[in-house]
Design a protein around this motif. Structure first.
Motif, PDB file in Angstrom:
ATOM      1  N   ALA A  12      35.152  41.101  60.594  1.00 52.56           N
ATOM      2  CA  ALA A  12      35.424  40.171  61.676  1.00 52.56           C
ATOM      3  C   ALA A  12      36.425  40.781  62.641  1.00 52.56           C
ATOM      4  CB  ALA A  12      35.957  38.846  61.107  1.00 52.56           C
ATOM      5  N   ALA A  13      36.492  40.184  63.813  1.00 51.05           N
ATOM      6  CA  ALA A  13      37.417  40.672  64.816  1.00 51.05           C
ATOM      7  C   ALA A  13      38.832  40.584  64.316  1.00 51.05           C
ATOM      8  CB  ALA A  13      37.257  39.852  66.097  1.00 51.05           C
ATOM      9  N   GLY A  14      39.583  41.648  64.533  1.00 50.97           N
ATOM     10  CA  GLY A  14      40.967  41.642  64.153  1.00 50.97           C
ATOM     11  C   GLY A  14      41.230  42.117  62.754  1.00 50.97           C
ATOM     12  N   THR A  15      40.203  42.511  62.014  1.00 51.03           N
ATOM     13  CA  THR A  15      40.409  43.010  60.662  1.00 51.03           C
ATOM     14  C   THR A  15      39.812  44.385  60.551  1.00 51.03           C
ATOM     15  OG1 THR A  15      38.371  42.013  59.939  1.00 51.03           O
ATOM     16  CG2 THR A  15      40.363  40.721  59.646  1.00 51.03           C
ATOM     17  N   ALA A  16      40.512  45.266  59.926  1.00 52.58           N
ATOM     18  CA  ALA A  16      40.052  46.636  59.787  1.00 52.58           C
ATOM     19  C   ALA A  16      39.072  46.740  58.657  1.00 52.58           C
ATOM     20  CB  ALA A  16      41.236  47.574  59.553  1.00 52.58           C
ATOM     21  N   GLY A  17      37.976  47.449  58.886  1.00 52.51           N
ATOM     22  CA  GLY A  17      37.005  47.647  57.834  1.00 52.51           C
ATOM     23  C   GLY A  17      37.451  48.734  56.884  1.00 52.51           C
ATOM     24  N   ALA A  18      36.805  48.745  55.715  1.00 50.17           N
ATOM     25  CA  ALA A  18      37.185  49.714  54.706  1.00 50.17           C
ATOM     26  C   ALA A  18      36.908  51.126  55.153  1.00 50.17           C
ATOM     27  CB  ALA A  18      36.471  49.396  53.388  1.00 50.17           C
ATOM     28  N   ALA A  20      51.790  45.568  71.304  1.00 50.26           N
ATOM     29  CA  ALA A  20      51.149  46.864  71.056  1.00 50.26           C
ATOM     30  C   ALA A  20      51.620  47.481  69.740  1.00 50.26           C
ATOM     31  CB  ALA A  20      51.438  47.809  72.221  1.00 50.26           C
ATOM     32  N   VAL A  21      52.930  47.434  69.472  1.00 51.40           N
ATOM     33  CA  VAL A  21      53.448  47.994  68.224  1.00 51.40           C
ATOM     34  C   VAL A  21      52.961  47.185  67.027  1.00 51.40           C
ATOM     35  CG1 VAL A  21      55.556  48.445  66.912  1.00 51.40           C
ATOM     36  CG2 VAL A  21      55.461  48.999  69.345  1.00 51.40           C
ATOM     37  N   TYR A  22      52.958  45.869  67.144  1.00 52.25           N
ATOM     38  CA  TYR A  22      52.493  45.010  66.052  1.00 52.25           C
ATOM     39  C   TYR A  22      51.025  45.295  65.717  1.00 52.25           C
ATOM     40  CZ  TYR A  22      50.857  40.798  63.701  1.00 52.25           C
ATOM     41  OH  TYR A  22      50.272  39.927  62.823  1.00 52.25           O
ATOM     42  N   THR A  23      50.207  45.514  66.738  1.00 49.17           N
ATOM     43  CA  THR A  23      48.785  45.778  66.501  1.00 49.17           C
ATOM     44  C   THR A  23      48.588  47.097  65.767  1.00 49.17           C
ATOM     45  OG1 THR A  23      48.230  44.551  68.519  1.00 49.17           O
ATOM     46  CG2 THR A  23      46.543  45.997  67.615  1.00 49.17           C
ATOM     47  N   VAL A  24      49.340  48.118  66.130  1.00 47.78           N
ATOM     48  CA  VAL A  24      49.231  49.397  65.421  1.00 47.78           C
ATOM     49  C   VAL A  24      49.630  49.222  63.957  1.00 47.78           C
ATOM     50  CG1 VAL A  24      50.204  51.725  65.255  1.00 47.78           C
ATOM     51  CG2 VAL A  24      49.569  50.797  67.479  1.00 47.78           C
ATOM     52  N   ALA A  25      50.712  48.484  63.703  1.00 49.99           N
ATOM     53  CA  ALA A  25      51.149  48.260  62.321  1.00 49.99           C
ATOM     54  C   ALA A  25      50.127  47.462  61.524  1.00 49.99           C
ATOM     55  CB  ALA A  25      52.504  47.538  62.316  1.00 49.99           C
ATOM     56  N   ARG A  26      49.421  46.560  62.173  1.00 48.95           N
ATOM     57  CA  ARG A  26      48.436  45.733  61.473  1.00 48.95           C
ATOM     58  C   ARG A  26      47.179  46.495  61.102  1.00 48.95           C
ATOM     59  NH1 ARG A  26      46.243  42.889  59.913  1.00 48.95           N
ATOM     60  NH2 ARG A  26      45.362  41.114  60.975  1.00 48.95           N
ATOM     61  N   HIS A  27      46.765  47.425  61.946  1.00 53.95           N
ATOM     62  CA  HIS A  27      45.448  48.033  61.778  1.00 53.95           C
ATOM     63  C   HIS A  27      45.465  49.499  61.369  1.00 53.95           C
ATOM     64  CE1 HIS A  27      43.538  44.440  63.273  1.00 53.95           C
ATOM     65  NE2 HIS A  27      44.212  44.497  64.392  1.00 53.95           N
ATOM     66  N   VAL A  81      53.263  45.438  59.228  1.00 53.08           N
ATOM     67  CA  VAL A  81      52.878  46.024  57.942  1.00 53.08           C
ATOM     68  C   VAL A  81      52.892  44.965  56.844  1.00 53.08           C
ATOM     69  CG1 VAL A  81      53.596  47.651  56.153  1.00 53.08           C
ATOM     70  CG2 VAL A  81      53.619  48.347  58.552  1.00 53.08           C
ATOM     71  N   ALA A  82      53.914  44.095  56.844  1.00 45.79           N
ATOM     72  CA  ALA A  82      54.004  43.058  55.811  1.00 45.79           C
ATOM     73  C   ALA A  82      52.834  42.079  55.908  1.00 45.79           C
ATOM     74  CB  ALA A  82      55.330  42.306  55.943  1.00 45.79           C
ATOM     75  N   ILE A  83      52.482  41.685  57.108  1.00 44.13           N
ATOM     76  CA  ILE A  83      51.370  40.747  57.279  1.00 44.13           C
ATOM     77  C   ILE A  83      50.048  41.410  56.893  1.00 44.13           C
ATOM     78  CG2 ILE A  83      50.039  39.472  59.000  1.00 44.13           C
ATOM     79  CD1 ILE A  83      52.628  38.806  60.405  1.00 44.13           C
ATOM     80  N   ALA A  84      49.882  42.690  57.242  1.00 43.02           N
ATOM     81  CA  ALA A  84      48.651  43.393  56.851  1.00 43.02           C
ATOM     82  C   ALA A  84      48.526  43.468  55.338  1.00 43.02           C
ATOM     83  CB  ALA A  84      48.646  44.797  57.459  1.00 43.02           C
ATOM     84  N   ARG A  85      49.633  43.752  54.654  1.00 39.04           N
ATOM     85  CA  ARG A  85      49.587  43.821  53.187  1.00 39.04           C
ATOM     86  C   ARG A  85      49.293  42.459  52.594  1.00 39.04           C
ATOM     87  NH1 ARG A  85      54.504  46.781  50.371  1.00 39.04           N
ATOM     88  NH2 ARG A  85      53.502  48.463  51.564  1.00 39.04           N
ATOM     89  N   TRP A  86      49.887  41.418  53.150  1.00 49.51           N
ATOM     90  CA  TRP A  86      49.633  40.068  52.644  1.00 49.51           C
ATOM     91  C   TRP A  86      48.173  39.688  52.814  1.00 49.51           C
ATOM     92  CZ3 TRP A  86      48.342  35.704  55.721  1.00 49.51           C
ATOM     93  CH2 TRP A  86      48.279  34.509  55.004  1.00 49.51           C
TER      94      TRP A  86
END
Length: 414
Positions: A8-14, A114-121, A168-173
């Motif tokens: 889905a949009a906003g989530t990185a695929g494997a 921009a920084v938050y998006t890089v950390a998320r994906h 990074v914390a939100i991506a891990r969660w």
């Protein structure tokens, strides 16, 4: 769908490479949400710039700086499809805006997004490199003398670390949530497989045993047409019921693959015990049904559990008890129901015919224990002191369960 789920949009695929996150589900480089985020971040930075100019009377609004600051939000449209490139473009435009319209030390909304998006994906390594570049670019571009002060260094570094750490914390969660969701789905599938396995065992063990005994009885009484006819009728009925119940289980396995042509038949319950007792009598095992207490409607799952316990108990009695008599007893209580299946047979079996006393049932007893445990009840099985074998199950019932069952059976209305 072609069998492969698209992230889905906003989530990185494997399989996405580091530094590149997927776009939207329809393949476009950005979505309406990305556009709204870009506009919102750009407006916040423009408002901050105008307010800063009003507060600091020594600095006037610079039209080139205003336009560059406005353009700095445009790379956010591609923040999820190309997060690293979007951040690089934002840093270049923000540095140019600081040259054309100095505003002092700040960490704007556009850089934050921009920084938050890089950390998320992106990976931790890419995020660390992007964060370091952001901190260095910000502290040097916002320094009036070209040499950052301790205040500039601390402000830029702390802001970058906080934003990147939050991403990074939100991506891990979210990864943990997705993993837990997959585990729950796998557990649900495993539970459903065990339930279907129990149902198949009960159906096959009961009906096939009845059909075997009826066929043997018919063969042994070929000179008595009436007895043969009754045995064949029972055999036909057992085969029909077995096919119907197995068809219901197959429909469960095929659920969602094709529309149901007709509503499924209801699962058996306490009201079907008379049929089980009659089949047991026809199969050569004299069986009595005794009901104590005031009968009350039972939830469908409890009724099915009672039916399967009686079915398995009578099947085991026919297979292992030998010449015997069986009794099925139901005891209704306000807080639960007790079901007992006992026989007075010898319970002996030779090595060629099956297990001995205390070893009856095998997987059938395991299935009964699992069913009873699901309802928080207890199951006791074993030889009786006076001879024979007994299966005793106690199933608790909550008042709200009996009330709901009464509503479902039409005994009361809400």
């Amino acid at each position: 769908m072609d069998g492969r789920q698209r992230p889905a949009a906003g989530t990185a695929g494997a399989g996405d490479p580091p530094g590149n996150a997927p776009g939207t589900a329809d393949g476009s480089p950005w979505s309406h949400t990305d556009a709204l985020v870009a506009v919102g971040a750009g407006v916040l930075d423009l408002v901050a710039y105008l307010l800063f100019s009003q507060v600091d009377s020594t600095r006037s609004v610079s039209v080139p700086g205003f336009l560059v600051l406005l353009l700095a939000a445009l790379p956010l449209l591609a923040r999820r499809s190309h997060p690293v490139r979007a951040l690089a473009a934002v840093l270049v435009l923000e540095a140019l805006a600081n040259v054309l319209a100095p505003m002092g030390t700040r960490f704007g909304a556009v850089i934050t997004v921009a920084v938050y998006t890089v950390a998320r994906h992106c990976s931790i390594r890419v995020t660390a490199a992007a964060g370091a570049a952001t901190a260095v670019t910000t502290m040097f571009s916002q320094s009036a003398s070209g040499i950052p002060t301790w205040t500039d260094i601390v402000a830029a570094t702390a802001s970058t670390v906080l934003v990147a750490g939050g991403g990074v914390a939100i991506a891990r969660w979210q990864r943990e949530v997705a993993a837990n969701r997959r585990l729950l789905a796998d557990r649900a599938v495993a539970d459903e497989r065990r339930r279907i396995a129990r149902e198949l065992h009960d159906i096959v063990a009961h009906h096939i045993t009845t059909m075997q005994l009826m066929a043997g009885g018919a063969r042994a009484n070929l000179d008595r047409p009436e007895v043969v006819r009754d045995a064949l009728v029972t055999l036909e009925s057992s085969g029909r019921l077995a096919l119907r119940e197995m068809r219901q289980l197959l429909n469960v396995l095929r659920a969602g693959d094709e529309p149901d042509a007709a509503p499924p038949a209801p699962q058996p319950g306490v009201e079907d015990l008379d049929r089980l007792v009659e089949e047991s009598r026809r199969a050569g095992l004299p069986t009595d049904l005794v009901v104590d207490g005031s009968p009350q409607p039972l939830p469908p799952t409890v009724g099915l559990t009672v039916f399967r316990i009686v079915q398995e108990g009578l099947t085991n009695a026919r297979k292992y008890a030998g010449p015997a008599r069986a009794t099925v007893r139901l005891d209704y209580r306000p807080d639960g129901i007790t079901v007992e299946v006992r026989d007075d047979g010898a319970g002996f079996a030779s090595p060629d015919t099956g297990p001995a006393v205390g070893e009856r049932g095998g997987y059938g007893l395991i299935g009964m224990r699992e069913r009873v445990a699901l309802h928080g009840g207890t199951l006791t099985t074993g030889p009786r002191p006076e001879g024979g074998f007994a299966v005793l199950a106690e199933l608790p019932l909550a008042p709200d369960e009996t009330a709901e069952a009464a509503v479902q059976h039409g005994k009361v209305t809400r």
